[in-house]
Design an enzyme around this catalytic site. Structure first.
Site, short mmCIF file in Angstrom:
data_model
loop_
_atom_site.label_atom_id
_atom_site.label_comp_id
_atom_site.label_asym_id
_atom_site.label_seq_id
_atom_site.Cartn_x
_atom_site.Cartn_y
_atom_site.Cartn_z
N LYS A 92 0.82 -1.27 0.10
CA LYS A 92 -0.02 0.00 0.03
C LYS A 92 0.79 1.27 -0.17
O LYS A 92 0.56 2.25 -0.61
CB LYS A 92 -0.99 0.03 1.18
CG LYS A 92 -2.04 -0.98 1.11
CD LYS A 92 -3.13 -0.93 2.19
CE LYS A 92 -4.18 -1.92 2.14
NZ LYS A 92 -3.86 -3.16 1.81
N ARG B 240 -7.26 -8.22 -8.91
CA ARG B 240 -7.82 -9.39 -8.95
C ARG B 240 -9.23 -9.45 -9.14
O ARG B 240 -9.87 -8.03 -9.26
CB ARG B 240 -7.66 -10.46 -7.68
CG ARG B 240 -8.16 -9.62 -6.33
CD ARG B 240 -8.04 -10.44 -5.16
NE ARG B 240 -8.35 -9.79 -3.88
CZ ARG B 240 -9.30 -9.33 -3.48
NH1 ARG B 240 -10.23 -9.40 -4.09
NH2 ARG B 240 -9.11 -8.51 -2.27
#
Length: 663
Positions: A116, A297
Site C-alpha cells: 500500500k 484480482r
C-alpha cells in the site's frame, strides 16, 4: 482460447468460475484440501485433485502443489479467484514459466500495487489524489505514534501487505495507539507474513467507493462504473451496490477517469478494482475522494457490476488472458438499473458476530434471485476458511426496489444449526439511514445495538407460534395424534378442547427468564384459525407456515422436544422442557463463562484475574478463521479467572475465562 482451466481456489468463487467455463465449453479442474473433500466445488468440477491438509498454508497457499495439480491434469490455464494466491506475483510468474496461461494481473502490476505504501507513492507520481498519511520506512512504535499524533486522531493503521479487511485498526486517541498497533501487527503477520504498517488520516464521514477497471494486452483500459461498499463491519464489506447513491455525472467522470489513469500507470491487464475513500460529510464531490488501494484480482462483489452492465467479467478475464482485446469500447458499456449484493456469513450477531461452524443440516436460500454459493445442505462450515457461505444478488430498476427485494431475500434464508447474519442483513437493508442512502462506513458500528439484536420475531411471538403449530399437529393427527401437548405438565396449565366446538387453553411458563401467564388459544371452529391471547391476535397454520398476526414463521424440524421456526432471516429454536421455552442464540453464558466458539489460539489477554470490568469490555482475544475475535464481558463484574495464556491452543467450547457479576 485454452481448452481447460484449473481454479486455484475453493468455495463460491470456484463454483462461479466453473459456471462461465462450462458455458464456454472449457474443461474445469478443482483443487481441494482434506477438509473440502466433499465440497460443492469439488463435485461441480470435471476433475479434482487433493493438494493437502485442511490448513490453507498446507494446501491452497502452497504454489508448488497447485502447479503440480495443473501439470498432472494437463490444465492449460489457471484462474486464482480471490484471496489465497490471487495477488502473489511469484505464483503468477511460476504459472507463466510453466507454460500455463495465467488468468490474472501481470506480476509487475501485482508488485506495483501489492504494498500500500509503494502504491500510494506511485499514484502520487501518476497524478491520482491520495489520502494524507505516513508511509515511511521507520517502523518503530515510537516513530509511528509520533506520526499518528502529527496527523491527528482518529487515524487508521493499515498493514502495507493487507487486504480483505485484515490488518486494519482505527485508533481514536493517542493512549490507545500502541495497543492498536500491536493487534494490527499480529493479524498482519499471521495473514500476510509481513507486519509493516502505514498510517492514514481516518475520514469521519467516509464512504468506500470503488471502480471496476479492465485492461487488455493491447494497451486498452476501460471502466465498468463504480460500486459503493460503505456498509462494513470491522472493515469487512457486508452490503455492496452499484451504482453509488448520490454520484452525479461530473463526480463519476472524475473518479472513473482517475481509476483508468491508475490502471494505466501499472500497464494493467485483466479485471481489477481501484478503491477510493470519500469524505461524504457534504455529499460526494470529486475533490474529496482519494485513492486508497488497488485490488489486482476479481472482487467478491463483482456480481453487482455484472448486473448493471450485462457483462460476464469472468468471460472477459478468459478472453484477456488468451490475448483478445477488451470486448467493448468505453462508450458501448451500458449502465442499467440498480444492483445490490449481501454477503451471508456463518456468524452469530447475537454473540458478538463470532463465527459459527458445523454441519448445515438445514440450508435453504431464495431461488428467484442470483445466489453465488459454495456450500449446500448437508455440507460443513469449516473452522479453517473464511465464514462467508453465500452472496445474494438482486437487480431492479431503482435503488428502493433493489433494497426491498434484497431485504426480502435475506429474510427468506433458512439455515440451521449454523447461525448466520441473515436477520442482521434484513434489518440493515430496512434501516432508515440505508433506505435514504445516508450511508458511511460507520453506520453499522453506530447502530450496532439495534442491528445485531434479534428483535421481532420476539420470544413471545415465537412461543405463541410454536404453541399454535404444535397444537395443530395434535388436533390433525399430523405425525401422530398421540403427540403430547406442549402444555401438559406445566405448573398452572389447563387445557381442553372439543373437535367440533369452541375450546381454550392457557399456560404458565417461562420464556428464558421472563415469566408468561396468558390465555393462549380460542378455537373459532373455522378451519383451525385461532385468536390468541388477550389481544385476540389471529393465527393459523398453513402447510408449514405459522401465521401470527402479520408475522410469518416457516416451520421445520418437528422434533418431539421442540421445533425450529424461521422468520426474517432468524432461526428460532423453541423447545418445551419442564415449562421452559428455550430459544436459539444468546450471548455469553449467564454464569459469566466465556467459551471458545471454535478451535483457535489465544493471542491476547487484555484483562487479568481480579480486574473490574464493564459489559462489552474485551477479556480474551482468540485467533480463528484467519481473524481475531475478542470475547467480552457479558455484564459488569470482576474477572474471576482466566484459564489460558497467550499462545495456548484451545478447543471449541473450552471455558477461556469467567466473569463474576458485581453485587
Amino acid at each position: 482460447m485454452f481448452k481447460s482451466v484449473l481454479v486455484a481456489n475453493r468455495g463460491e468463487i470456484a463454483c462461479r468460475v466453473f459456471r462461465t467455463a462450462k458455458r464456454m465449453g472449457i474443461r474445469t479442474i478443482a483443487v481441494y484440501s482434506e477438509a473440502d473433500a466433499g465440497a460443492l466445488h469439488v463435485r461441480e468440477a470435471d476433475e479434482a485433485v487433493l493438494i493437502g491438509p485442511a490448513a490453507a498454508r498446507e494446501s491452497y497457499l502452497v504454489a508448488d502443489k497447485v502447479l503440480a495439480a495443473a501439470r498432472a491434469t494437463g490444465a492449460e490455464a489457471i484462474h486464482p479467484g480471490y484471496g489465497f494466491l490471487s495477488e502473489n506475483a511469484e505464483f503468477a510468474e511460476a504459472v507463466m514459466a510453466a507454460g500455463i496461461v495465467w488468468i490474472g494481473a501481470p506480476p509487475a502490476s501485482i508488485r506495483a500495487m501489492g504494498l500500500k505504501d509503494a502504491a500510494k507513492k506511485l499514484m502520487v507520481e501518476a497524478g491520482v489524489p491520495v489520502t494524507p498519511g505516513y508511509m515511511g520506512e521507520d517502523q518503530s512504535p515510537d516513530r509511528l505514534k509520533s506520526e499518528a499524533d502529527a496527523i491527528g486522531y482518529p487515524v487508521l493503521i493499515k498493514a502495507v501487505a493487507g487486504g480483505g479487511g485484515k490488518g486494519m485498526r482505527r485508533v481514536d486517541a493517542g493512549e490507545a495507539f500502541l495497543d492498536g498497533l500491536a493487534s494490527c501487527r499480529r493479524e498482519a503477520a499471521s495473514s500476510f507474513g509481513d507486519d509493516r504498517v502505514l498510517i492514514e488520516k481516518y475520514i469521519l464521514s467516509p464512504r468506500h467507493i470503488e471502480v471496476q477497471v479492465f485492461g487488455d494486452s493491447h494497451g486498452e483500459v476501460v471502466h465498468l462504473y463504480e460500486r459503493d461498499c460503505s456498509l462494513q463491519r470491522r472493515h469487512q464489506k457486508v452490503i455492496e451496490e452499484a451504482p453509488a447513491p448520490g454520484m452525479d455525472a461530473a463526480t463519476r467522470e472524475a473518479v472513473t477517469s482517475a481509476a483508468v489513469k491508475a490502471a494505466k500507470a501499472v500497464n494493467y491487464i485483466g479485471a481489477g478494482t481501484i478503491e477510493f475513500i470519500a469524505d461524504a460529510s457534504d455529499g460526494l464531490k470529486a475533490d474529496r475522494i482519494w485513492f486508497m488501494e488497488m485490488n489486482t484480482r476479481l472482487q467478491v462483489e463483482h456480481p453487482v457490476t455484472e448486473a448493471i452492465t450485462g457483462v460476464d467479467l469472468v468471460e472477459w478475464q478468459f478472453r484477456a488472458a488468451a490475448g483478445e482485446p477488451v470486448p467493448l469500447k468505453q462508450a458501448d458499456i451500458p449502465m442499467n438499473g440498480w444492483a445490490m449484493e449481501a454477503r451471508l456469513y456463518a456468524e452469530d450477531p447475537a454473540n458478538g458476530f463470532l463465527p459459527s461452524i458445523g454441519r448445515l443440516d438445514h440450508f435453504v436460500l431464495p431461488d428467484d434471485i442470483r445466489v453465488d454459493t459454495g456450500v449446500e445442505q448437508g455440507g460443513e462450515v469449516s473452522q479453517f476458511y473464511d465464514p462467508m457461505i453465500a452472496k445474494l444478488i438482486v437487480h431492479e430498476d431503482t435503488r428502493a426496489a433493489a433494497a426491498e427485494r434484497l431485504a426480502q431475500a435475506c429474510g427468506e434464508v433458512e439455515v440451521w444449526p449454523v447461525r448466520t447474519n441473515a436477520g442482521f442483513l434484513t434489518r440493515l437493508l430496512r434501516h432508515p439511514r440505508f433506505v435514504t442512502a445516508d450511508v458511511d462506513t460507520g453506520l453499522i458500528a453506530a447502530e450496532a445495538d439495534t442491528l445485531a439484536a434479534a428483535h421481532d420475531p420476539d420470544i413471545e411471538a415465537a412461543a405463541i407460534a410454536l404453541a399454535a403449530e404444535d397444537e395443530w399437529h395434535s388436533r390433525t393427527g399430523f405425525k401422530g395424534a398421540d403427540r403430547a401437548s406442549p402444555f401438559e405438565g406445566l405448573p398452572g396449565a389447563t387445557f381442553g378442547f372439543r373437535l367440533n366446538g369452541p375450546s381454550s387453553a392457557s399456560y404458565a411458563a417461562r420464556i428464558g427468564s421472563k415469566p408468561v401467564v396468558r390465555p393462549v388459544l380460542t378455537d373459532t371452529t373455522d378451519g383451525f384459525k385461532w385468536l390468541i391471547g388477550a389481544d385476540q391476535i389471529p393465527a393459523e397454520v398453513v402447510n408449514q407456515q405459522v401465521l401470527v398476526g402479520d408475522r410469518v414463521f416457516n416451520w421445520a424440524y418437528g422434533e418431539d422436544d421442540g421445533d425450529i421456526l424461521f422468520a426474517d432471516g432468524e432461526a428460532i429454536s423453541v423447545a418445551w422442557r419442564g415449562g421452559v421455552a428455550e430459544r436459539a442464540g444468546g450471548g455469553s453464558a449467564s454464569d459469566g463463562s466465556l467459551r471458545a466458539p471454535m478451535p483457535g489460539k489465544i493471542v491476547a489477554t487484555p484483562a487479568r484475574a481480579g480486574d473490574i470490568v464493564t459489559r462489552g469490555q474485551p477479556i480474551i482475544v482468540l485467533e480463528a478463521m484467519k481473524m481475531e475475535h475478542a470475547l467480552v464481558a457479558p455484564f459488569d463484574g470482576v474477572v474471576g479467572e482466566i484459564g489460558f495464556a497467550v499462545g495456548d491452543q484451545v478447543t471449541a467450547d473450552a471455558v477461556l475465562a469467567k466473569v463474576e457479576a458485581s453485587t
